[in-house]
Design a protein around this motif. Sequence first.
Motif, mmCIF file in Angstrom:
data_model
loop_
_atom_site.group_PDB
_atom_site.id
_atom_site.type_symbol
_atom_site.label_atom_id
_atom_site.label_comp_id
_atom_site.label_asym_id
_atom_site.label_seq_id
_atom_site.Cartn_x
_atom_site.Cartn_y
_atom_site.Cartn_z
ATOM 1 N N GLY A 101 3.728 0.286 -2.730
ATOM 2 C CA GLY A 101 3.279 -1.072 -3.013
ATOM 3 C C GLY A 101 2.793 -1.221 -4.439
ATOM 4 N N GLU A 102 2.041 -0.247 -4.912
ATOM 5 C CA GLU A 102 1.552 -0.266 -6.293
ATOM 6 C C GLU A 102 2.712 -0.171 -7.276
ATOM 7 N N PHE A 103 3.687 0.682 -6.962
ATOM 8 C CA PHE A 103 4.857 0.799 -7.838
ATOM 9 C C PHE A 103 5.621 -0.515 -7.913
ATOM 10 N N LEU A 104 5.785 -1.155 -6.765
ATOM 11 C CA LEU A 104 6.566 -2.385 -6.692
ATOM 12 C C LEU A 104 5.957 -3.482 -7.565
ATOM 13 N N SER A 105 4.659 -3.569 -7.567
ATOM 14 C CA SER A 105 3.996 -4.620 -8.325
ATOM 15 C C SER A 105 3.846 -4.274 -9.807
ATOM 16 N N GLY A 106 4.078 -3.005 -10.167
ATOM 17 C CA GLY A 106 3.812 -2.601 -11.538
ATOM 18 C C GLY A 106 4.992 -2.150 -12.368
ATOM 19 N N PHE A 107 6.184 -2.008 -11.780
ATOM 20 C CA PHE A 107 7.283 -1.428 -12.547
ATOM 21 C C PHE A 107 7.712 -2.307 -13.723
ATOM 22 N N HIS A 108 7.630 -3.627 -13.563
ATOM 23 C CA HIS A 108 8.082 -4.509 -14.641
ATOM 24 C C HIS A 108 7.167 -4.380 -15.866
ATOM 25 N N ALA A 109 5.881 -4.217 -15.620
ATOM 26 C CA ALA A 109 4.936 -4.048 -16.726
ATOM 27 C C ALA A 109 5.168 -2.739 -17.470
ATOM 28 N N GLN A 110 5.836 -1.791 -16.811
ATOM 29 C CA GLN A 110 6.151 -0.515 -17.443
ATOM 30 C C GLN A 110 7.468 -0.563 -18.220
ATOM 31 N N GLY A 111 8.060 -1.749 -18.298
ATOM 32 C CA GLY A 111 9.252 -1.913 -19.120
ATOM 33 C C GLY A 111 10.575 -1.822 -18.397
ATOM 34 N N TYR A 112 10.558 -1.768 -17.069
ATOM 35 C CA TYR A 112 11.801 -1.694 -16.306
ATOM 36 C C TYR A 112 12.306 -3.095 -15.954
ATOM 37 N N ALA A 113 13.611 -3.301 -16.132
ATOM 38 C CA ALA A 113 14.211 -4.575 -15.747
ATOM 39 C C ALA A 113 14.363 -4.683 -14.239
ATOM 40 N N GLY A 114 14.494 -3.538 -13.579
ATOM 41 C CA GLY A 114 14.692 -3.515 -12.136
ATOM 42 C C GLY A 114 15.222 -2.165 -11.723
ATOM 43 N N GLY A 115 15.665 -2.083 -10.485
ATOM 44 C CA GLY A 115 16.167 -0.800 -10.029
ATOM 45 C C GLY A 115 16.646 -0.839 -8.604
ATOM 46 N N ASN A 116 17.102 0.316 -8.157
ATOM 47 C CA ASN A 116 17.555 0.490 -6.780
ATOM 48 C C ASN A 116 16.455 1.109 -5.932
ATOM 49 N N VAL A 117 16.496 0.821 -4.648
ATOM 50 C CA VAL A 117 15.548 1.354 -3.677
ATOM 51 C C VAL A 117 16.327 2.122 -2.628
ATOM 52 N N THR A 118 15.918 3.346 -2.365
ATOM 53 C CA THR A 118 16.566 4.123 -1.318
ATOM 54 C C THR A 118 15.506 4.617 -0.336
ATOM 55 N N LEU A 119 15.924 5.440 0.597
ATOM 56 C CA LEU A 119 15.026 5.889 1.665
ATOM 57 C C LEU A 119 13.774 6.543 1.095
ATOM 58 N N PRO A 120 12.606 6.286 1.690
ATOM 59 C CA PRO A 120 12.381 5.491 2.922
ATOM 60 C C PRO A 120 11.824 4.096 2.633
ATOM 61 N N HIS A 121 12.151 3.515 1.487
ATOM 62 C CA HIS A 121 11.430 2.334 1.007
ATOM 63 C C HIS A 121 12.143 0.988 1.209
#
Length: 282
Positions: free
Chosen positions: A44-64
Motif C-alpha cells: 500500500g505504501e509503495f502504491l501511493s509513493g512510486f510516482h513521487a520516486q520518479g516512476y511513470a508506472g509499472g507492472n504488478v505481478t503476484l501476489p499484488h
Amino acid sequence: MTKAFVVGHPIKHSRSPLIHGHWLKAYGLDGSYERIDVAPVDFGEFLSGFHAQGYAGGNVTLPHKEMAFLGVARRTQRAQRVGAVNTLWVEDGVLWGDNTDALGFIGNLDATLGIGWEQDVETALVLGAGGAARAVVAGLQDRPLKRIFVANRTGLKAEDLARDLRPGSSVPIETAAWEALGRVVPHAQLIVNTTSLGMAGQPPLAIDLSRAPRNAVVADIVYVPLETPLLAAAAAQNLRTVDGLGMLLHQAVPGFRRWFGVTPEVTPDLRALILADLEAST
C-alpha cells in the motif's frame, strides 16, 4: 528519462525487464525498467509513493494484483471485469489501473492462429477459475463465440467466476463439473488451461483429448515448460496448439505504450531472447 517497473514478491525470476529492456533498446528510447520486490505488508505504501520516486508506472505481478485493484483510484473497464490490476500509471495526478492479461491472451491467439480464428470456434472450454481464468474468459467474451464453459477442481470458484462475468456479455458462460470434462471436450473448438497443472514441478493435467473436434485449438498459459504435457497430448492428436509464452509477450505491449509512448512489436527476435533465457535457467 522515463522509469517503469515490475513489482512483486518474490520478483527475481520475472522476465518483464528482459522484454521491456529489449524494446527500449530496439526503439532507441531513454528509459529504464526494473524489478522491485515489495512484501504484501508494504505494498500500500509503495502504491501511493512510486510516482513521487520518479516512476511513470509499472507492472504488478503476484501476489499484488488484487491489492492493486483495490488500491488504485480509477480502473479500466477490463480491470473492473477481471477484478485484478497488472498495469499502473498516473494520469492528471490520478492513479489508474488496467489489466492487460486478456489482451495478451487474445493477442497471442491472433498472432499464432491468424486474425479471424474465432470464426471456427463456437464453444470454448476454460480450465481453472483463478485470476488468469477470469482474464481469459473476459478476453473471449469480446469475440463472437456461442458459449464458454468454465471448469475448476473447486466447483464453487467456477460458479463465482461465471456469476461475476456474465453481466453485460452476449456470450453465455456455463460451468462444467471437473469430473464431467469428457462430456464437454467433444463440443469445444478451443480448450484453454489456466491452471498450474502441467507447470514444471506440478502434476500433469489429466484430460482426454481423443474426442476433441478435429479442428480444435488447445492453448496453455503455462510457458515453463514451453510444451506442457497438455500441448504434447494435443500435438499427438494433430490438434493445433498455442503455448503460453506469447501471452506473456503480448500482455506487455499496452503498458510499454502507456509509459514510453511507443507501441512495440512482438517479434521473433524477442521470442528467441526470452526462450534463450528460459533455457539458460533450467
